[in-house]
Design a protein around this motif. Structure first.
Motif, PDB file in Angstrom:
ATOM      1  N   THR A 111      -8.579  -8.733  12.049  1.00 11.86           N
ATOM      2  CA  THR A 111      -7.407  -7.858  12.780  1.00 11.86           C
ATOM      3  C   THR A 111      -7.224  -6.684  12.457  1.00 11.86           C
ATOM      4  O   THR A 111      -7.274  -5.422  13.168  1.00 11.86           O
ATOM      5  N   LYS A 115      -8.230  -3.264  14.416  1.00 13.62           N
ATOM      6  CA  LYS A 115      -7.082  -2.349  14.988  1.00 13.62           C
ATOM      7  C   LYS A 115      -6.688  -1.282  14.013  1.00 13.62           C
ATOM      8  O   LYS A 115      -6.160  -0.200  14.568  1.00 13.62           O
ATOM      9  N   GLU A 116      -7.257  -1.057  12.927  1.00 15.90           N
ATOM     10  CA  GLU A 116      -6.913   0.175  12.038  1.00 15.90           C
ATOM     11  C   GLU A 116      -8.066   0.941  11.614  1.00 15.90           C
ATOM     12  O   GLU A 116      -8.431   2.040  12.008  1.00 15.90           O
ATOM     13  N   SER A 119     -10.333   2.348  14.780  1.00 16.92           N
ATOM     14  CA  SER A 119      -9.612   3.576  15.475  1.00 16.92           C
ATOM     15  C   SER A 119      -9.806   4.821  14.656  1.00 16.92           C
ATOM     16  O   SER A 119      -9.869   5.800  15.421  1.00 16.92           O
ATOM     17  N   HIS A 127      -7.437  -5.972  22.899  1.00 15.90           N
ATOM     18  CA  HIS A 127      -7.115  -7.271  22.510  1.00 15.90           C
ATOM     19  C   HIS A 127      -6.591  -7.946  24.002  1.00 15.90           C
ATOM     20  O   HIS A 127      -5.883  -7.634  24.515  1.00 15.90           O
ATOM     21  N   GLN A 359       3.096  -8.365  16.550  1.00 13.81           N
ATOM     22  CA  GLN A 359       1.778  -9.043  16.219  1.00 13.81           C
ATOM     23  C   GLN A 359       1.741 -10.528  15.794  1.00 13.81           C
ATOM     24  O   GLN A 359       0.898 -11.161  16.204  1.00 13.81           O
TER      25      GLN A 359
END
Length: 393
Positions: A111, A115-116, A119, A127, A359
């Motif tokens: 995850t 997500k981090e 990007s 998602h 989340q």
């Protein structure tokens, strides 16, 4: 040959010694042959086992051959950790400006990467609800290069329809990758459903003894060569000793997983009848909302289950879950899963720094949730341990 035989005998050609047990090749480099062309081949051939450790190792080659056979793929690559397998495989597919479809529920490390990390390098990730097939279709964009899934998902045991995703990827020209760690190839073979690439944290069921970290990527020869080239740059090589431990663990994979499957089903059935437990999520239970799909995809239902402890409110559920956690004696409160020993964790605490409240909610993580990895202990002792811990509430 059958699976149990393959686990012992596949890849033995990489052991060129007379030792029955493949030795540990504890060396970083290998002597060059007198023939210059053979040395050039060793230096340039993907995964060559006898050039330099970052390129390959004889034991790594044997492990890769076994797991590729189990997963019905052309080839496989062994790496230092499960996250190395995930990140290296994904980075072999996407570039800046590309788009990935992923699930709401993934292993926390995956995850964070999706997500981090991605990007920051210009890769967009959408998602979706993995239990809704149409959500994958709706998320497709002109620049979608990858559908990345995990089934059963960590920690809430949601099931993703492998056949649907595999067919969708083929129809739209989108590569599909699945993390098969929770199931293991004993219980689930995603290639049977059209999935292109299969990943494992071999730290878990494949190693099976909580004494190593490793990751594996399985796929076509062409794709594994791409992943290997990325790995040469990123440098996530599996150490010779961990490679040897993994090879040893694989020999008993079928025996361990079948025992674990049996124990987990019996424990989940017992917990489901206990009034102190509000909910049991286990794919082998008829109460699981996707039990029919799970039966279609899974030969066995793994050692992973999640429970939600009952209470008057969330605060009370959290307190009761902690009481059980603190009083279990056989089930160690430790991260990881898939070993011979039983483990239990509180996901909301373990992943507290990785997930925001929203989340965790989207991923189905509640304050009263406990994730259980059932081991190979005797089932009577397993149930007795939970019985005495629940009595402490």
């Amino acid at each position: 040959m059958q699976t149990e035989t393959n686990l012992i005998h596949i890849g033995t050609e990489f052991n060129k010694t007379k030792a029955v047990v493949t030795p540990i090749f504890q060396t970083s480099t290998y002597l060059a042959d007198e023939d210059p062309q053979e040395y050039i081949t060793a230096a340039t051939e993907p995964k060559h086992p006898e050039f330099y450790h970052r390129h390959g190792n004889p034991t790594n080659s044997q492990v890769a051959a076994i797991v590729a056979k189990l997963e019905k793929t052309e080839d496989a690559l062994v790496l230092a950790t499960g996250m190395a397998a995930i990140s290296t495989a994904v980075l072999a597919v996407v570039n800046a400006g590309d788009h990935i479809i992923a699930q709401n529920a993934h292993y926390s490390g995956a995850t964070l990467f999706l997500k981090e990390f991605l990007s920051d390098y210009g890769v967009e990730v959408t998602h979706v609800d993995q239990t809704n097939n149409q959500s994958f279709v709706d998320a497709i964009q002109p620049n979608t290069k990858l559908i990345y899934i995990e089934t059963p998902s960590n920690p809430n045991l949601d099931i993703t329809d492998l056949e649907f995703v595999g067919q969708l990827g083929k129809e739209r020209g989108i590569l599909t990758i699945v993390d098969n760690t929770f199931a293991s190839p004993i219980n689930q073979v995603p290639a049977d459903f059209g999935i292109d690439v299969i990943l494992h944290s071999a730290t878990k069921y494949l190693g099976g003894h909580s004494d190593l970290t490793a990751g594996i990527v399985c796929g076509s020869k062409d794709f594994i060569q791409k992943v290997w080239r990325r790995s040469i740059i990123l440098g996530a090589s599996l150490s010779p000793f961990d490679s040897w431990l993994l090879l040893r663990g694989l020999k008993t994979l079928s025996l361990r997983v079948n025992q674990i499957n049996s124990n987990a089903l019996a424990l989940s059935e017992w917990l489901e009848k206990n009034p102190a437990i509000k909910k049991v999520s286990y794919t082998g239970l008829k109460s699981h909302p996707q039990h029919g799909l799970a039966k279609k995809q899974l030969k066995g239902h793994t050692g992973m289950l999640c429970i939600e402890v009952a209470g008057k409110d969330e605060t009370d559920e959290f307190k009761n879950a902690q009481t059980i956690l603190n009083n279990l004696k056989l089930f160690a409160n430790a991260a990881s899963l898939g070993g011979v020993e039983s483990l239990v964790v509180h996901p909301a605490s373990m992943w507290g720094s990785h997930h925001s409240s929203s989340q965790k909610k989207v991923s189905g993580i509640t304050l009263g949730m406990l994730r259980i990895s059932v081991g190979i202990e005797h089932i009577d002792d397993i149930i007795a341990d939970w019985e005495q811990a629940i009595e402490k509430i």
